[in-house]
Structure formats: C-alpha cells, structure tokens
Design a protein around this motif. Structure first.
Motif, PDB file in Angstrom:
ATOM      1  N   ILE A 267      -3.023  10.876  -8.174  1.00  0.00           N
ATOM      2  CA  ILE A 267      -1.762  11.362  -8.734  1.00  0.00           C
ATOM      3  C   ILE A 267      -1.338  10.505  -9.916  1.00  0.00           C
ATOM      4  CG2 ILE A 267       0.712  11.666  -8.282  1.00  0.00           C
ATOM      5  CD1 ILE A 267      -0.052  12.396  -5.390  1.00  0.00           C
ATOM      6  N   ALA A 268      -1.474   9.190  -9.760  1.00  0.00           N
ATOM      7  CA  ALA A 268      -1.084   8.278 -10.847  1.00  0.00           C
ATOM      8  C   ALA A 268      -1.936   8.513 -12.085  1.00  0.00           C
ATOM      9  CB  ALA A 268      -1.198   6.829 -10.382  1.00  0.00           C
ATOM     10  N   PHE A 269      -3.230   8.751 -11.890  1.00  0.00           N
ATOM     11  CA  PHE A 269      -4.127   8.963 -13.024  1.00  0.00           C
ATOM     12  C   PHE A 269      -3.855  10.287 -13.746  1.00  0.00           C
ATOM     13  CE2 PHE A 269      -6.765   5.425 -11.623  1.00  0.00           C
ATOM     14  CZ  PHE A 269      -7.302   4.976 -12.830  1.00  0.00           C
ATOM     15  N   ARG A 270      -3.133  11.186 -13.096  1.00  0.00           N
ATOM     16  CA  ARG A 270      -2.830  12.484 -13.707  1.00  0.00           C
ATOM     17  C   ARG A 270      -1.388  12.587 -14.173  1.00  0.00           C
ATOM     18  NH1 ARG A 270      -5.717  16.033  -8.879  1.00  0.00           N
ATOM     19  NH2 ARG A 270      -7.876  15.437  -9.353  1.00  0.00           N
ATOM     20  N   ASN A 389      10.257   4.415 -11.972  1.00  0.00           N
ATOM     21  CA  ASN A 389      10.064   5.862 -12.017  1.00  0.00           C
ATOM     22  C   ASN A 389       8.776   6.348 -11.358  1.00  0.00           C
ATOM     23  OD1 ASN A 389      12.467   6.564 -13.257  1.00  0.00           O
ATOM     24  ND2 ASN A 389      11.649   6.413 -15.334  1.00  0.00           N
ATOM     25  N   VAL A 390       8.092   5.457 -10.638  1.00  0.00           N
ATOM     26  CA  VAL A 390       6.876   5.857  -9.926  1.00  0.00           C
ATOM     27  C   VAL A 390       6.971   5.385  -8.480  1.00  0.00           C
ATOM     28  CG1 VAL A 390       4.362   5.703  -9.812  1.00  0.00           C
ATOM     29  CG2 VAL A 390       5.494   5.708 -12.037  1.00  0.00           C
ATOM     30  N   ALA A 391       6.660   6.268  -7.533  1.00  0.00           N
ATOM     31  CA  ALA A 391       6.680   5.949  -6.110  1.00  0.00           C
ATOM     32  C   ALA A 391       5.696   6.891  -5.410  1.00  0.00           C
ATOM     33  CB  ALA A 391       8.087   6.129  -5.552  1.00  0.00           C
ATOM     34  N   PRO A 392       5.147   6.488  -4.235  1.00  0.00           N
ATOM     35  CA  PRO A 392       5.365   5.258  -3.486  1.00  0.00           C
ATOM     36  C   PRO A 392       4.454   4.126  -3.961  1.00  0.00           C
ATOM     37  CG  PRO A 392       3.983   6.738  -2.230  1.00  0.00           C
ATOM     38  CD  PRO A 392       4.360   7.474  -3.489  1.00  0.00           C
ATOM     39  N   HIS A 393       4.184   3.137  -3.055  1.00  0.00           N
ATOM     40  CA  HIS A 393       3.591   1.875  -3.471  1.00  0.00           C
ATOM     41  C   HIS A 393       2.244   2.026  -4.177  1.00  0.00           C
ATOM     42  CE1 HIS A 393       2.465  -2.387  -3.323  1.00  0.00           C
ATOM     43  NE2 HIS A 393       1.265  -1.951  -2.989  1.00  0.00           N
ATOM     44  N   TYR A 394       1.284   2.693  -3.557  1.00  0.00           N
ATOM     45  CA  TYR A 394      -0.058   2.714  -4.147  1.00  0.00           C
ATOM     46  C   TYR A 394      -0.127   3.590  -5.392  1.00  0.00           C
ATOM     47  CZ  TYR A 394      -2.004  -0.161  -0.488  1.00  0.00           C
ATOM     48  OH  TYR A 394      -2.278  -1.222   0.337  1.00  0.00           O
ATOM     49  N   ARG A 395       0.742   4.586  -5.473  1.00  0.00           N
ATOM     50  CA  ARG A 395       0.838   5.352  -6.716  1.00  0.00           C
ATOM     51  C   ARG A 395       1.380   4.455  -7.818  1.00  0.00           C
ATOM     52  NH1 ARG A 395       4.335  10.804  -6.533  1.00  0.00           N
ATOM     53  NH2 ARG A 395       3.127  10.938  -4.576  1.00  0.00           N
ATOM     54  N   ARG A 396       2.385   3.650  -7.468  1.00  0.00           N
ATOM     55  CA  ARG A 396       2.985   2.739  -8.440  1.00  0.00           C
ATOM     56  C   ARG A 396       2.018   1.607  -8.801  1.00  0.00           C
ATOM     57  NH1 ARG A 396       7.120   2.262  -5.975  1.00  0.00           N
ATOM     58  NH2 ARG A 396       6.765   0.381  -4.773  1.00  0.00           N
ATOM     59  N   ALA A 397       1.279   1.097  -7.813  1.00  0.00           N
ATOM     60  CA  ALA A 397       0.309   0.029  -8.078  1.00  0.00           C
ATOM     61  C   ALA A 397      -0.728   0.495  -9.092  1.00  0.00           C
ATOM     62  CB  ALA A 397      -0.368  -0.395  -6.780  1.00  0.00           C
ATOM     63  N   THR A 398      -1.222   1.718  -8.899  1.00  0.00           N
ATOM     64  CA  THR A 398      -2.204   2.266  -9.830  1.00  0.00           C
ATOM     65  C   THR A 398      -1.590   2.503 -11.197  1.00  0.00           C
ATOM     66  OG1 THR A 398      -3.282   3.376  -7.957  1.00  0.00           O
ATOM     67  CG2 THR A 398      -3.896   4.106 -10.178  1.00  0.00           C
ATOM     68  N   ALA A 399      -0.367   3.028 -11.206  1.00  0.00           N
ATOM     69  CA  ALA A 399       0.317   3.316 -12.470  1.00  0.00           C
ATOM     70  C   ALA A 399       0.547   2.050 -13.288  1.00  0.00           C
ATOM     71  CB  ALA A 399       1.648   4.014 -12.206  1.00  0.00           C
ATOM     72  N   ILE A 400       1.004   0.992 -12.613  1.00  0.00           N
ATOM     73  CA  ILE A 400       1.248  -0.270 -13.315  1.00  0.00           C
ATOM     74  C   ILE A 400      -0.065  -0.837 -13.849  1.00  0.00           C
ATOM     75  CG2 ILE A 400       1.991  -2.673 -13.039  1.00  0.00           C
ATOM     76  CD1 ILE A 400       4.062  -1.682 -11.016  1.00  0.00           C
TER      77      ILE A 400
END
Length: 482
Positions: A267-270, A389-400
């Motif tokens: 999800i983060a990558f998209r 603006n990104v949640a939850p943790h692993y989605r945010r970890a990847t996004a950061i």
C-alpha cells in the motif's frame, strides 16, 4: 479535528483495538496529567535522541570541515575525487533506509540503534588514519550503510510515543541537532585544528578521532536511554504507564497492528502522497546536504581564512535551528504543514539569489542566514507532514523509508554541484530545487485536500465508497493534515 479522540471509532486494519479491555468511558485523560507526562517523556527521550542524531550528523558532515583543513592535499585527492567521496556516502545510505526502518521492531530500537552507532563511531575513528582516496571511499560507504537507518528509525520511534499533533515539535529536535552539529562541529573543528602537528598528526586526523570517540559514548547513552517499549519505560510510575496505555488505544488507528504485513508495504509503495513527499524531500535535501557540508567552504570563499570559516558557521546554524523550533511549534498547534514549508522556502529563495548576485561579502554572509531557514524547515516539516498522514505502523515505516530513500539521493547530487569557489553551480542548482519544491508542495496540498473532501462526501452520503483500501489512514475518520 485532525486527530482521533475517544469518541471516534478505532480502526487498526483488523476492525478492533488490541487494547480491548478498556471501554470508551475509560479513554479520558486529565489534560494537566497529560501535560506532565509529555514533559517527563520529553525530558527522558529528547536528550538521548538529540545526542545520537547530533553524533550521526557530526560524523557525516565533518568532511566539510576537514576539506578546509587540508585533507584532500594530504591524501592526494583531486577536487573531483573529493566530491565523489561526498556523494558515494549516499549510495549505501539510501540503500539501507527501508530495510532498517522495517526491521526496527523486530531487532528492537535499543539493540539496532546502539549497534549502528557503535559501528559508525569506529568508522569515524578509523577515518583519522586513512592515507589515500580508496580509504576515504571505503569509510564513507560503511558510514552511509550505518547512518542510513538512524533518521527513519528515530522518526518511527517518535510515532510510538507521541500523537500526530505532537510530532512536528519532536521531529524539530532532530533537525535542530542538524543545525547544532554544524555549529558544534564548527566550534569543535576550530579548537581541534589547533592540535595540528601533535604526535606528528594533522589536525583533521585529530578531528575524526575525537569526534568518533564522542560517538562511542553516545552509543552507551542510546543503549541505556531508549527503552524498546516506551509505554513501560523505567522512569514512568504506575499511573503514567496507565496514561500511556490509554494514549495507545486512542492512537490505535495511527499505530495499527504489531504484526508485520506485506500488504501494508505494498500500500505504501502505491501511495501517491509518498512519492510527492519524496520528490519534495529530494529538492529540500539538495539544500540540506549542500549547505550543511559546504558552508565552511562557502564562507571561506568570501575571503575568510580556515579558522574564521569554521567559527563563522556557528551563528548561521543556530539561526536555522531556532527558526525550525518556532515553525514546528506553531505547525503543531495549528496542525497545518504545507503553508509553513512554503513560507520558509521563500527565505531560502531570497538567500540564494543574494549569493548568486554581485554583492558585498557582508550581504552574502547575511544571505546564508536566510538560506538556513529553508535548509532546516523544509526537510523537517515535510517529513512531519508525511509522518502524520500515513498509518498504521508498517505502512508508515515503509513510507518513511521510501521517502527518505528518494530524498537522500540528493546527497549524491550535492556532492557534485559544490566543487569550486564561488559555488555558482551549487547555489544556482539549490535555487532551482527550491522553486521546483514550491510547485510540488502546492500539488501535494491539493491532492491531500481532494482526499479529505472525498472522504467527507462519502460520509455525507453524496457518493458511494468504491475505494479498495479503507483501513489505516484511508479510514473515513482519519483526516489528513494539510
């Protein structure tokens, strides 16, 4: 309101909170007690976090100090080879950002951050003994691999402790450390370079050795000062631990499940806002890495000697750090991000224009203060904008991690554009990057506002909810900060 409160449903991607033994009526915190709790958390965590980031940036940016102290001549490095050494650091730096940030919880913050700090400390010490360009390249590559994990991991650690509307102020501490490292590095370099010739060693070698030893001490502070579970930290009493537990339930939509899920990574990558944020960060990091690395050389190019170019950087860095503290504090209070980045960048645009025009050295020195406002506010506030603006943790970890990977490739560029005095290419490129960043910030603002309006229309029944992803920050009650 932008953040979730006790009256709002909790979405963590699995339809229920993990802290299910607390009912909604219990999710109330006395504001006065919460203020005291935050003060206690800040007092415990902030010095350690600031110290480790100060150490990290000091060991990374001291290459700018040793350049003016004669290192290139001593190791027989040409201007092009030295620029390559500055750039090569970011090859491993960007490659390791996503892996380290995703592995933070598995390896635990205490052990991962301590290990990284110890390794880069030793590498910095060994840098004092290099004798050729190959040695410089090797140490810079290893340093990049270790330091690549620190910034995204520290950001994730902050999200484990603070609410969305509390984070810009805390992220500002990291970027203030960037400024402090410049000021402290200039002061330290001024003092240590007087050791030139002691034990037959050049001053720049002593600079590496002493700063590396300082980082070893910081590694010990990280191990004992950053608990793996902030909610059960040793310095909290029973009542404060209960408050942390309630805050965790209230932040469940933001934190999400503790279990790793590849779906969140995908999800983060998209996510378009991650790429917009990454492109903004790239533009802002052109300034951050060029300015923080080459400021001593920029000032030396104005006609000042080696020692003057070191201590004249101090007030510039201090001004940049203080401006970020002020901007971040107001940004948190208003839960507004984009307007502050746009406003800070205007100072930088004026500053770089002054550096590029034919003006007196005094005006050019004043221009560096204006540049410093954009240099530190831009990357810091933009990162906070993504954090909240990104949640939850692993989605945010990847996004950061992804955002930092995109942004930090700017370090490769910065090393190539700042080559020769008076650095017209570097300053001109930085000015162009600022202008592009302004357009990207406006685009991201409009995109996020569109996302908020879409959620609002769905809630009001104006349009059907046809979205495929409805958890985490895509939940209808998760309002993005603008």
């Amino acid at each position: 309101m932008a953040s979730l409160d006790a009256k709002q449903p909790i979405h963590d991607g699995s339809s229920k909170a993990e802290e299910g033994d607390l009912d909604v009526d219990q999710l109330h915190i006395d504001p006065a007690k919460e203020v005291k709790l935050l003060a206690k958390l800040d007092l415990a965590f902030t010095p350690v976090i600031m110290l480790v980031y100060l150490s990290c940036f000091l060991d990374r940016s001291n290459i700018g100090n040793v350049k003016t102290a004669g290192m290139p001549t001593d190791i027989h490095a040409s201007a092009e080879q030295f620029s390559a050494a500055v750039s090569i650091f970011y090859a491993t730096y960007v490659a390791f950002e996503i892996p380290w940030s995703v592995l933070l919880k598995k390896l635990t913050p205490r052990y991962l951050l301590t290990a990284l700090c110890i390794v880069w400390s030793l590498v910095t010490i060994f840098s004092g003994f290099i004798s050729n360009v190959g040695g410089l390249y090797a140490t810079r590559l290893i340093l990049g691999a270790c330091e690549g994990g620190l910034f995204p991991c520290l950001n994730l650690y902050l999200t484990m402790v603070y609410r969305r509307e509390e984070q810009a102020k805390r992220v500002s501490y990291l970027f203030v450390c960037t400024a402090i490292s410049g000021a402290f590095g200039g002061l330290l370099a001024y003092g240590i370079l007087h050791m030139d010739g002691i034990s037959g060693m050049a001053g720049w070698r002593w600079l590496y050795i002493i700063e590396g030893l300082f980082s070893v001490v910081v590694a010990a502070a990280v191990f004992f000062g950053l608990p793996n579970d902030p909610s059960n930290a040793y310095f909290l009493n029973a009542e404060e631990k209960e408050l942390m537990r309630i805050r965790a339930v209230q932040r469940q939509a933001y934190m999400g499940s503790e279990e790793f899920d590849w779906a969140e990574v995908k999800i983060a990558f998209r996510d378009p806002k991650v790429y917009l944020s990454g492109c903004i960060q790239f533009c802002q990091d052109i300034l951050l890495y060029g300015f923080s690395t080459f400021l001593p050389s920029i000032i030396q190019g104005m006609g000042y000697n080696t020692l003057q170019s070191q201590y004249f950087t101090i007030p510039v860095y201090v001004a940049g750090g203080l401006s970020f503290l002020a901007f971040a504090f107001i940004s948190d209070r208003l839960t507004i991000r984009a307007p502050f980045v746009l406003f800070a960048n205007m100072f930088g645009i004026v500053g770089y224009i002054l550096l590029l025009t034919k003006t007196s050295d005094g005006v050019k020195f004043f221009a560096t203060f204006l540049c410093a406002i954009a240099v530190y506010n831009g990357p810091g506030l933009n990162l906070t904008w993504l954090n909240v603006n990104v949640a939850p943790h692993y989605r945010r970890a990847t996004a950061i991690g992804l955002q930092q990977t995109i942004g930090n490739t700017a370090g490769i560029v910065a090393g190539q554009i700042y080559r020769n005095v008076p650095y017209r290419l570097g300053n001109g490129f930085s000015l162009g990057a600022l202008c592009v960043s302004q357009a990207l910030i406006a685009s991201k603002y409009l995109y996020i506002r569109h996302c908020n309006k879409t959620k609002e229309r769905i809630v009001n029944g104006e349009i059907p909810d046809t979205r495929k992803i409805k958890t985490g920050d895509r939940a209808l009650d998760f309002v993005y900060h603008l």
